[in-house]
Design a protein around this motif. Sequence first.
Motif, short mmCIF file in Angstrom:
data_model
loop_
_atom_site.label_atom_id
_atom_site.label_comp_id
_atom_site.label_asym_id
_atom_site.label_seq_id
_atom_site.Cartn_x
_atom_site.Cartn_y
_atom_site.Cartn_z
N THR A 94 0.84 -1.19 0.00
CA THR A 94 0.00 0.00 0.00
C THR A 94 0.87 1.24 0.00
O THR A 94 1.80 1.34 0.80
N ILE A 95 0.57 2.15 -0.91
CA ILE A 95 1.22 3.46 -0.95
C ILE A 95 0.13 4.48 -0.66
O ILE A 95 -0.99 4.38 -1.18
N TYR A 96 0.45 5.45 0.17
CA TYR A 96 -0.53 6.46 0.57
C TYR A 96 -0.24 7.75 -0.20
O TYR A 96 0.86 8.28 -0.14
N GLN A 97 -1.24 8.23 -0.92
CA GLN A 97 -1.09 9.42 -1.75
C GLN A 97 -1.82 10.58 -1.10
O GLN A 97 -3.00 10.51 -0.79
N TYR A 123 7.29 5.24 8.04
CA TYR A 123 6.80 5.67 6.73
C TYR A 123 7.81 6.63 6.14
O TYR A 123 8.37 7.48 6.82
N PHE A 124 8.04 6.47 4.86
CA PHE A 124 8.99 7.28 4.11
C PHE A 124 8.19 8.15 3.16
O PHE A 124 7.42 7.64 2.34
N ALA A 125 8.34 9.48 3.25
CA ALA A 125 7.57 10.38 2.41
C ALA A 125 8.43 10.90 1.27
O ALA A 125 9.61 11.19 1.46
N ILE A 126 7.82 10.99 0.10
CA ILE A 126 8.50 11.59 -1.05
C ILE A 126 7.55 12.58 -1.71
O ILE A 126 6.33 12.45 -1.60
N GLU A 127 8.12 13.57 -2.37
CA GLU A 127 7.32 14.55 -3.10
C GLU A 127 6.87 13.95 -4.43
O GLU A 127 7.45 12.97 -4.89
N PRO A 128 5.89 14.54 -5.07
CA PRO A 128 5.35 13.98 -6.31
C PRO A 128 6.38 13.85 -7.43
O PRO A 128 6.28 12.95 -8.25
#
Length: 130
Positions: A94-97, A123-128
Amino acid sequence: MRSDLYTIAFTTIITVILGLGLSATADSLRERQVLNEELDIKKNILSVLGYKQDTPWTNEEVQSLYDANISEIRIDEVGSVIEELDKNEDLSYTIYQSSENNKVTGYAIPIAGKGLWGTMYGYFAIEPDA
């Protein structure tokens, strides 16, 4: 002085009574525990995606903010989006957008790694634009 039989019977009775009490308490709180785990995961996802909090969030605020801004994307092991989750599908992720005003603002990806006393999750956050 009491006999050994009295000591064993007393210990057995106390153990059974306390065990039943503990089991009943754990069973009655199971739904609340599941809800708190889900809210903690949602709160961590919101936090890593940059949603700031001045005061502690209530459960309703976390749920409404998550529902309004986060969508879940299920993918398989090769990266293809899964539209409908198959019961036999073991390797799905699952990836959370995160999106605001119909514009994607970031993604949160679950990660896990070995820590000193066990597996650590986050959780690892990345920009679009990655």
